[in-house]
Enzyme design. Structure first.
Site, PDB file in Angstrom:
ATOM      1  N   ASN A   9       8.315  14.204  -0.879  1.00  0.00           N
ATOM      2  CA  ASN A   9       7.065  13.479  -1.034  1.00  0.00           C
ATOM      3  C   ASN A   9       6.413  13.451   0.355  1.00  0.00           C
ATOM      4  OD1 ASN A   9       5.084  11.553  -1.324  1.00  0.00           O
ATOM      5  ND2 ASN A   9       6.398  10.032  -2.307  1.00  0.00           N
ATOM      6  N   ARG A  92       6.086  15.806  -4.931  1.00  0.00           N
ATOM      7  CA  ARG A  92       4.970  14.955  -5.346  1.00  0.00           C
ATOM      8  C   ARG A  92       3.683  15.608  -4.834  1.00  0.00           C
ATOM      9  NH1 ARG A  92       4.032   8.714  -3.579  1.00  0.00           N
ATOM     10  NH2 ARG A  92       2.379   8.257  -5.027  1.00  0.00           N
ATOM     11  N   HIS A 180      -1.242   7.233  -8.546  1.00  0.00           N
ATOM     12  CA  HIS A 180      -0.012   6.458  -8.767  1.00  0.00           C
ATOM     13  C   HIS A 180       0.595   6.748 -10.135  1.00  0.00           C
ATOM     14  CE1 HIS A 180      -1.397   3.375  -5.572  1.00  0.00           C
ATOM     15  NE2 HIS A 180      -0.419   4.112  -5.062  1.00  0.00           N
ATOM     16  N   ARG A 240      -7.133   1.037   3.465  1.00  0.00           N
ATOM     17  CA  ARG A 240      -8.272   1.642   2.741  1.00  0.00           C
ATOM     18  C   ARG A 240      -9.172   0.561   2.142  1.00  0.00           C
ATOM     19  NH1 ARG A 240      -4.733   5.434  -1.022  1.00  0.00           N
ATOM     20  NH2 ARG A 240      -2.952   5.073   0.320  1.00  0.00           N
ATOM     21  N   GLU A 378       9.283   6.240  -8.089  1.00  0.00           N
ATOM     22  CA  GLU A 378       8.539   7.500  -8.248  1.00  0.00           C
ATOM     23  C   GLU A 378       9.459   8.704  -8.041  1.00  0.00           C
ATOM     24  OE1 GLU A 378       5.962   5.758  -5.305  1.00  0.00           O
ATOM     25  OE2 GLU A 378       4.221   6.296  -6.505  1.00  0.00           O
TER      26      GLU A 378
END
Ligand code: ADP
Length: 400
Positions: A9, A92, A180, A240, A378
């Protein structure tokens, strides 16, 4: 050779990795992270409860870029597991564009398609591709599998998929993708496992980590999400902005003379919790700080979470469950409690003690809606896809 999957990832300055036995349901053997790639890199790795952990600084040359970071990780894994050979590598990949609604075996054509999507996620996709290229070189015989953060949302109704722009932009791929997805799919699978009836209902999952978003699902399918064309929209995040009036961009460029790269950098890396608090992107630091600015950052985060939750519940036509995950969602009792305050109109009532105890079900027995805490994973979704696409007769077909 025992089937084994490596999961990768790659973030802008980090590389998360995992090693799994994939004979059956993936079993984790190691999980780790190289951070501050290209700066003063650091390695953290966990070999499981009996085998211990390791955390150390690396020489700059050991992780000057993603390729050298991967080489360092492989040296470490080979020293620890001399007999292990990765039969599959799962990656990912942040953006699958309009095309990828499922994980895909990486062929030269797929790799070209991923490169063509780089303008959609210029800060992330190139790192994901670099990770794939480095892994192809290191494991030429392994099946490389790309798992997309956007895939879970690809079947949303068109109203949630489009912007009110001239139609040509939809065809050019300027759409609301949502991100996500690996996290949402995992959490949804967990709900199906322990509460199958609830899984069929109207569920909002709040993935609240450094990156943060919410997804509204019915029957485990994504109907609506807070992130849009990029992972910048929706909830405020560590650094962000979350949702912002695009007019702010015109103002900064036209009145302040900023370049578009400067504005992008400001929106991605200097805003959110960090921007408002003027202190940190880390929720723990803000909760401990207690300054006016830190409190304002937390207030804004909670306010936007509540606002989006109401919007998502309206789209779903009500709410059967609110589910928290991600570093903040799984750990911060205060943030969960504040998001759920006075939400009896949505059928939500928290049980204080259960919330304090970080239990899986944190709603009171009077609550009409369920409120759950489900730690996300994940990495295991990547390992599962790597297993599925690297074994059996489907491999050749999937590669076409
Ligand atoms: P990423 O998106 O980088 O995977 P995580 O899901 O790990 O991020 O979430 C990181 C966030 O979770 C940080 O803001 C961190 O402060 C927050 N967090 C982790 N543990 C706690 C805690 N006990 N209380 C409050 N916030 C926490």
């Amino acid at each position: 050779m025992k089937p084994t999957a490596l999961t990768l990832n790659a973030g802008s300055s980090s590389l998360k990795f995992g090693l799994y036995d994939i004979e059956g349901e993936p079993v984790e053997r190691a999980m780790g992270l190289v951070e501050r790639i290209g700066g003063q890199p650091r390695l953290k790795v966990d070999f499981g409860p009996d085998e211990g952990r390791e955390a150390r600084e690396l020489a700059a040359a050991d992780a000057s870029d993603h390729r050298s970071a991967l080489a360092t990780v492989l040296d470490l894994l080979r020293a620890r597991f001399p007999d292990v050979r990765a039969t599959a590598v799962g990656h990912r990949v942040v953006h699958g564009g309009p095309r990828f609604a499922e994980p895909a075996v990486v062929t030269p054509k797929v790799l070209d398609a991923l490169r063509a999507l780089a303008p959609f996620a210029p800060l992330h996709q190139p790192h994901n591709i670099a990770g794939i290229e480095a892994a192809m070189e290191a494991f030429p015989d392994a099946v490389q599998v790309a798992c997309f953060d956007t895939a879970f949302h690809r079947h949303q109704p068109r109203v949630n998929d489009e912007f009110a722009l001239p139609r040509e932009y939809y065809d050019k791929g300027v759409r609301r993708y949502g991100f996500h997805g690996l996290s949402y799919e995992y959490v949804s699978g967990e709900i199906r496992r322990f509460a199958p009836l609830l899984h069929e209902g109207r569920v909002v999952v709040a993935h609240l980590g450094n990156g943060a978003s919410m997804c509204g699902m019915i029957g485990g399918r994504s109907m609506v999400s807070t992130m849009g064309f990029t992972a910048l929209d929706g909830l405020p995040m560590g650094t962000r902005t979350g949702q912002i009036d695009p007019g702010v961009v015109f103002y900064m460029v036209q009145q302040e003379g900023k370049t578009i790269d400067e504005v992008r950098d400001l929106f991605y890396t200097k805003s959110g919790l960090l921007g408002i608090s003027d202190l940190s992107n880390d929720m723990r630091t803000l909760e401990a700080a207690g300054t006016t600015e830190a409190n304002e950052a937390i207030d804004y985060f909670v306010f936007r979470c509540r606002r989006e939750l109401g919007g998502l519940a309206a789209v779903l036509g009500g709410l059967d469950a609110l589910v928290f995950c991600g570093g903040i969602g799984e750990n911060s009792r205060t943030i969960r409690a504040r998001i759920c305050e006075n939400l009896d109109w949505l059928g939500i009532e928290l049980d204080r003690a259960r919330n304090e105890g970080n239990e899986r079900r944190i709603n009171s027995s009077y609550s009409r809606s369920h409120v759950l805490v489900v730690p996300t994973n994940e990495e295991i979704m990547i390992a599962r896809a790597a297993r599925r696409l690297s074994q059996g007769p489907g491999v050749a077909a999937a590669a076409e």
